[in-house]
Design an enzyme around this catalytic site. Structure first.
Site, PDB file in Angstrom:
ATOM      1  N   LYS A 189       0.879  -1.174   0.000  1.00 31.83           N
ATOM      2  CA  LYS A 189       0.000   0.000   0.000  1.00 31.83           C
ATOM      3  C   LYS A 189       0.917   1.225   0.000  1.00 31.83           C
ATOM      4  CE  LYS A 189      -4.137   1.891   0.372  1.00 31.83           C
ATOM      5  NZ  LYS A 189      -5.028   1.967  -0.788  1.00 31.83           N
ATOM      6  N   ASP A 221      -5.544  -3.031  -2.275  1.00 27.97           N
ATOM      7  CA  ASP A 221      -6.975  -2.927  -2.581  1.00 27.97           C
ATOM      8  C   ASP A 221      -7.259  -3.407  -4.004  1.00 27.97           C
ATOM      9  OD1 ASP A 221      -5.354  -0.771  -3.125  1.00 27.97           O
ATOM     10  OD2 ASP A 221      -6.858   0.767  -2.758  1.00 27.97           O
ATOM     11  N   ASP A 249      -7.081 -15.591   2.812  1.00 27.60           N
ATOM     12  CA  ASP A 249      -8.441 -16.036   3.164  1.00 27.60           C
ATOM     13  C   ASP A 249      -9.372 -15.786   1.979  1.00 27.60           C
ATOM     14  OD1 ASP A 249      -7.741 -16.820   5.716  1.00 27.60           O
ATOM     15  OD2 ASP A 249      -9.487 -15.878   6.652  1.00 27.60           O
TER      16      ASP A 249
END
Ligand code: NAD
Length: 365
Positions: A189, A221, A249
């Protein structure tokens, strides 16, 4: 081959799935003429109940002196519902990773064709997906300074990375990419976080030593979106501890279920192998947990820690054959699954063993 394996079943379904992983190791030893010596120890909630410590020092010593660790999961509702408890199961896991120097967590995300329909993502988008995540495991907000101030009204967790921490995992990711499709996607990020800017700078530097491997950078993102939009565009994904936790996940949906994803944690010493899922309180004790992630973790152990590629392949093949028979645990069943083919945890483990025996007998023949 003679090896000492420590089993850490942990809490909740950790115990249920690890029992199946151990069965597979015993069968491998029998079929391929190896000697695996097992030792078992408590970690997490169980260890707190017994000793007041989620990872007592004598267990840590035991772990440092074995050849590989098969771990289940830790966690208990008591702690999830009460964040004020000072002694917590996850402290055992974090201490184990740090003390054993397990800085690289490898998470292969590969979809078995038989499970194309089990995912919530469209089969035509999923087919052929094969991603290898490298999640950094001993830095980031998990280990940075944390605390409260202003009369408990402000909380902070320091996101921190040092150059050497990024370098050592970046090398591992590039080396792995060389044996695959030669592409590394580094996820950070860097538009917001200084620790990510260091991450990006170091990864770019390391990439120069691997001119045959393509490097791309993605913001976390955007990577989260692209994983679902076009999972086939990824080969090796290299990322930090927190982003890796969340993205893997998410990526479990590519493989159909959390119950399918294995992982290997490696670094300076012994290797640790575990499913990516947690202790799953919602299904603990029901006997319905999917043991395949633990069984596939055993395959990673055989391959990475012991160099037993043929044995690892035999385990993966047995899982594949079991799925080809239409056999499923509830989490990977779909509307077309025959109810009689939905198995409990133990029976799924037994079926994998049965398929391994077939592979083994073909080798003898
Ligand atoms: P979880 O991974 O335990 O479960 C998430 C969901 O996936 C649940 O609905 C669960 O039933 C399902 N699931 C997970 N594994 C499955 C399997 N093998 N077969 C079938 N279904 C499966 O995550 P959670 O619910 O967020 O956390 C539960 C506990 O686990 C918490 O105490 C958490 O702290 C702990 N945890 C531990 C680890 C670890 O030990 N490495 C990792 C994540 C969470």
């Amino acid at each position: 081959m003679k090896k000492k394996i420590t089993i850490l079943p942990g809490d909740g379904i950790g115990k249920e799935v690890t029992a199946e992983g151990k069965k597979v190791l015993i069968k491998i030893a029998e079929l391929f003429d190896h000697q695996f010596e097992f030792d078992e120890a408590a970690i997490g909630h169980d260890a707190i109940e017994a000793t007041g410590n989620p990872l007592p020092d004598e267990i840590l010593t035991k772990l440092k002196n074995c050849d590989a660790i098969l771990f289940g999961a830790i966690g208990h509702p008591k702690y999830d519902n009460d964040p004020t408890l000072k002694v917590r199961p996850e402290q055992g896991l974090l201490k184990m990773r740090k003390e054993l120097g397990l800085y690289a967590n490898l998470r292969p995300i590969k979809l078995f064709d038989e499970l194309l329909e089990a995912s919530s993502i469209k089969p035509e988008i999923l087919k052929g997906s094969d991603i290898l995540f490298f999640r950094e495991l001993t830095g980031d907000v998990y280990f940075g300074e944390k605390g409260r101030k202003d009369d408990n009204n402000t909380a902070y967790d320091l996101m921190i990375y040092q150059k050497y921490e990024v370098e050592r995992i970046a090398h591992k990711a590039f080396q792995a990419a060389r044996t695959r499709r030669k592409k590394v996607t580094s996820v950070d990020k860097a538009n917001v976080l200084e620790s990510s800017r260091l991450w990006r700078q170091v990864v770019t530097e390391i990439a120069k030593a691997y001119p045959d491997v393509e490097l791309e950078h993605q913001f976390v993102d955007s990577a989260a979106m692209k994983l679902i939009q076009n999972p086939r565009s990824f080969d090796v994904v290299l990322t930090g501890n927190l982003f890796g936790d969340i993205l893997t996940d998410e990526a479990s949906q590519i493989a159909g279920s959390m119950g399918m994803l294995a992982s290997a944690s490696v670094g300076d010493t012994v290797g640790l192998y575990e499913p990516i899922h947690g202790s799953a309180h919602d299904i603990t004790g029901k006997g319905i947990a999917n043991p395949l992630a633990s069984i596939l973790s055993v395959a990673l152990m055989l391959d990475i820690s012991f160099g037993l590629k043929e044995e690892a392949e035999a385990v993966i093949k047995a899982v594949e054959e079991t799925l080809k028979q239409g056999l499923r645990t509830a989490d990977i069943a779909d509307a077309n699954t025959n109810k009689e083919k939905i198995l409990n945890t133990q029976k799924m483990g037994d079926q994998v063993i049965k398929q391994m025996e077939k592979v083994g007998s073909r080798q003898v023949a």
